[in-house]
Design a protein around this motif. Structure first.
Motif, short mmCIF file in Angstrom:
data_model
loop_
_atom_site.label_atom_id
_atom_site.label_comp_id
_atom_site.label_asym_id
_atom_site.label_seq_id
_atom_site.Cartn_x
_atom_site.Cartn_y
_atom_site.Cartn_z
N ALA A 103 0.86 -1.25 0.11
CA ALA A 103 0.07 -0.03 0.13
C ALA A 103 0.92 1.31 -0.06
CB ALA A 103 -0.85 -0.16 1.20
N GLY A 104 0.32 2.49 -0.36
CA GLY A 104 1.19 3.75 -0.42
C GLY A 104 1.01 4.08 -1.90
N TYR A 105 1.78 4.97 -2.30
CA TYR A 105 1.86 5.56 -3.41
C TYR A 105 3.16 5.82 -3.91
CZ TYR A 105 2.31 10.23 -1.84
OH TYR A 105 2.83 11.41 -0.97
N ALA A 106 3.33 6.00 -5.36
CA ALA A 106 4.79 6.28 -5.98
C ALA A 106 4.55 7.32 -6.98
CB ALA A 106 5.39 5.15 -6.31
N GLU A 107 5.28 8.19 -7.04
CA GLU A 107 5.23 9.20 -8.17
C GLU A 107 5.46 8.89 -9.49
OE1 GLU A 107 6.94 12.93 -6.95
OE2 GLU A 107 6.35 12.85 -4.89
N HIS A 108 6.48 8.03 -9.62
CA HIS A 108 7.14 7.57 -11.04
C HIS A 108 6.95 6.10 -11.22
CE1 HIS A 108 8.27 11.85 -11.68
NE2 HIS A 108 8.78 11.78 -10.60
N ARG A 165 -2.47 5.13 -8.30
CA ARG A 165 -3.28 5.63 -7.09
C ARG A 165 -2.66 7.06 -6.94
NH1 ARG A 165 -4.17 2.68 -1.16
NH2 ARG A 165 -5.33 4.40 -0.25
N TYR A 166 -1.30 7.42 -7.07
CA TYR A 166 -0.93 8.78 -6.90
C TYR A 166 -1.44 9.66 -8.00
CZ TYR A 166 2.39 12.57 -7.48
OH TYR A 166 2.91 13.69 -7.35
N LEU A 167 -1.53 9.01 -9.14
CA LEU A 167 -2.27 9.97 -10.23
C LEU A 167 -3.59 10.23 -10.01
CD1 LEU A 167 -0.65 8.52 -13.48
CD2 LEU A 167 -0.01 10.61 -12.37
N PHE A 168 -4.62 9.23 -9.51
CA PHE A 168 -5.71 9.48 -9.20
C PHE A 168 -6.07 10.45 -7.81
CE2 PHE A 168 -9.56 8.44 -6.49
CZ PHE A 168 -10.60 8.41 -7.91
N GLU A 169 -5.05 10.47 -7.00
CA GLU A 169 -5.23 11.42 -5.82
C GLU A 169 -4.84 12.78 -5.74
OE1 GLU A 169 -3.70 9.28 -2.49
OE2 GLU A 169 -5.46 7.64 -2.40
N HIS A 170 -3.81 12.88 -6.77
CA HIS A 170 -2.92 14.10 -6.97
C HIS A 170 -2.88 14.68 -8.20
CE1 HIS A 170 -1.53 13.62 -2.69
NE2 HIS A 170 -1.11 12.20 -3.10
N HIS A 171 -3.05 14.10 -9.34
CA HIS A 171 -3.05 14.56 -10.49
C HIS A 171 -4.37 13.84 -11.30
CE1 HIS A 171 0.93 16.40 -10.28
NE2 HIS A 171 1.07 15.50 -9.66
N GLY A 228 -13.87 -2.31 -24.24
CA GLY A 228 -14.65 -2.62 -23.23
C GLY A 228 -14.03 -1.92 -21.75
N VAL A 229 -12.92 -1.45 -21.62
CA VAL A 229 -12.30 -1.00 -20.64
C VAL A 229 -13.14 0.41 -20.13
CG1 VAL A 229 -10.45 0.05 -19.50
CG2 VAL A 229 -10.15 -2.12 -20.66
N SER A 230 -13.84 0.44 -19.01
CA SER A 230 -14.50 1.46 -18.76
C SER A 230 -13.78 2.19 -17.60
CB SER A 230 -15.89 1.21 -18.54
OG SER A 230 -16.13 0.38 -17.59
N LYS A 231 -12.97 1.60 -16.84
CA LYS A 231 -12.64 2.23 -15.40
C LYS A 231 -11.55 1.35 -14.93
CE LYS A 231 -14.34 3.01 -10.62
NZ LYS A 231 -15.12 2.66 -9.75
N VAL A 232 -10.46 2.01 -14.43
CA VAL A 232 -9.23 1.25 -13.74
C VAL A 232 -9.10 1.86 -12.45
CG1 VAL A 232 -6.81 0.84 -14.05
CG2 VAL A 232 -8.23 0.99 -16.14
N GLU A 233 -8.59 0.93 -11.42
CA GLU A 233 -8.63 1.44 -10.18
C GLU A 233 -7.53 0.76 -9.31
OE1 GLU A 233 -12.08 1.09 -7.66
OE2 GLU A 233 -12.46 -0.91 -8.12
N ALA A 234 -6.91 1.10 -8.37
CA ALA A 234 -5.99 0.80 -7.52
C ALA A 234 -6.63 0.44 -6.23
CB ALA A 234 -4.72 1.60 -7.37
N LYS A 235 -7.18 -0.83 -6.11
CA LYS A 235 -7.97 -1.07 -4.69
C LYS A 235 -7.24 -1.69 -3.87
CE LYS A 235 -12.22 -1.92 -3.01
NZ LYS A 235 -13.07 -0.70 -2.76
N ALA A 236 -7.47 -1.11 -2.61
CA ALA A 236 -6.78 -1.63 -1.27
C ALA A 236 -7.32 -3.08 -0.83
CB ALA A 236 -6.78 -0.70 -0.30
N THR A 237 -6.49 -3.93 -0.57
CA THR A 237 -7.09 -5.61 -0.21
C THR A 237 -6.96 -5.27 1.38
OG1 THR A 237 -4.88 -6.19 0.01
CG2 THR A 237 -5.98 -6.50 -1.91
#
Length: 391
Positions: free
Chosen positions: A200-205, A218-224, A241-250
């Motif tokens: 878990a967490g995020y990375a800028e690059h 996740r970083y792009l979704f939350e900050h950009h 067919g792709v309508s959504k992409v998410e980084a989901k926490a388990t």
């Protein structure tokens, strides 16, 4: 900063070769074994030599005897000419020799040329761990001002001088060049690394292997969010067919990529989607990075992707270069090469065991055919890039 030329001496297949007048987007083609991977490894070698040391960089490549051109004893030489942020043309020269079985920095020079004539200022001039550096760099070019120098001694002759001196603000250009190399991104993307869940967490690059793609998403979704939405829009255009992409926490605190197909209620996790879908998403995350790397190098981006998508991918690489990141791409795809301008294309030819570098725009036949409406990839497929094919 932009690289304008690279000269390579005694580095594996490149006994004496030069890449001149390098554009913002540089495409490299050639037959298997002609040296494309070796050229890209040169960027990795410089980065390894800086972030670690020359001895470690050479050892990762099998030792000095494996790295130096066959039949040669060295030194290995790399010369990079680049425009620093002040607009001056600077030259970095690095020579690596074998000293009793240990690779050392035989010579390292970073210099400015004083206009069209006169002796250049050697901002850094080192040999075997000893040398000098200019202390009045800011006075460069002022009438009547001579360079002032200070001697330095490094603890290890396999450490680059720009690594140590680049930490100090008074050495502006040295620090800029160090930062340039440190932030190069030489892609070694592996689809298998991009599929598993990640911490878990995020990375800028995006990492070179792509194993942190969920954290970057996740970083792009939350900050950009604007860039993330653009990535998703392009994905929906290119992957049916792709309508959504998410980084989901388990539940155990890890992240997993999930791709929503509009035809199904439940999303697919990354391990169950196609290689092409994962790779396209990774490239888009990389190319829509809000802060482009100063140099991006990618080998054969066409693998696992539809040929019809190549032209759009070329435009995204070109846009990345316009935003500040110089791009080097190797390819075996005529469709990808069809998106290139002739002055962006270089091809490698192996002669008598060593590689020569040629520029497509300097070939009169290719110039004439492209002017008449032919595309570079089609001409390459027809065998008109002499020596760049398997036969």
């Amino acid at each position: 900063m932009q690289i304008e030329s690279i000269e390579i001496r005694n580095y594996r297949l490149f006994r004496n070769a030069e890449l001149k007048n390098v554009p913002r987007l540089c495409m490299v083609v050639g037959a298997n074994g002609s040296g494309k991977s070796t050229l890209f490894d040169l960027f990795s070698f410089l980065k390894d030599a800086l972030t670690q040391n020359v001895s470690a960089a050479v050892a990762r490549r099998g030792g000095f005897r494996e790295l130096v051109s066959r039949g040669e004893s060295g030194p290995i030489g790399i010369t990079v000419k680049f425009r620093e942020t002040g607009g001056k043309l600077a030259t970095y020269q690095l020579e690596i020799a074998d000293d009793g079985g240990k690779p050392v920095v035989h010579r390292e020079v970073l210099k400015f040329r004083r206009g069209q004539s006169g002796q250049p200022w050697h901002l850094v001039d080192f040999s075997s761990g000893r040398g000098t550096a200019i202390t009045n760099e800011a006075a460069y070019g002022q009438a009547g001002v001579e360079q002032e120098r200070k001697e330095h001694v490094l603890d290890d002759p396999s450490v680059l001088a720009i690594k140590g001196l680049g930490q100090f603000k008074e050495f502006r250009v040295v620090a800029e060049f160090r930062s340039l190399i440190e932030n190069w991104h030489i892609s070694d993307f592996h689809i298998s690394d991009a599929r598993p869940s990640a911490e878990a967490g995020y990375a800028e690059h995006l990492s070179t292997r792509g194993d942190n793609i969920a954290q970057v998403a996740r970083y792009l979704f939350e900050h950009h969010r604007e860039q993330f939405d653009r990535v998703l829009a392009v994905m929906s255009e290119r992957v049916p067919g792709v309508s959504k992409v998410e980084a989901k926490a388990t539940e155990d605190g890890r992240l997993v990529l999930r791709f929503q197909d509009g035809s199904f209620r439940d999303p697919f996790i990354a391990r169950y989607v196609s290689d092409g879908t994962i790779k396209m998403f990774a490239y888009l995350v990389l190319l829509y990075d809000p802060k482009p790397h100063p140099l991006l190098a990618v080998e054969e981006p066409e693998n696992q992707l539809y040929p019809e998508l190549m032209h759009e991918l070329v435009e995204e690489f070109r846009d990345y270069a316009r935003r500040g990141g110089q791009v080097f791409v190797s390819t075996h795809s005529p469709e990808f090469l069809n998106g290139a301008r002739l002055d962006e294309v270089f091809w490698l030819v192996k002669r008598k065991g060593f590689t020569e570098i040629r520029r497509a725009s300097e070939n009169d036949v290719l110039q004439g055919l492209v002017a008449a409406g032919d595309l570079p990839g089609s001409l390459w497929k027809q065998g008109l890039f002499e020596g760049a094919g398997p036969r």
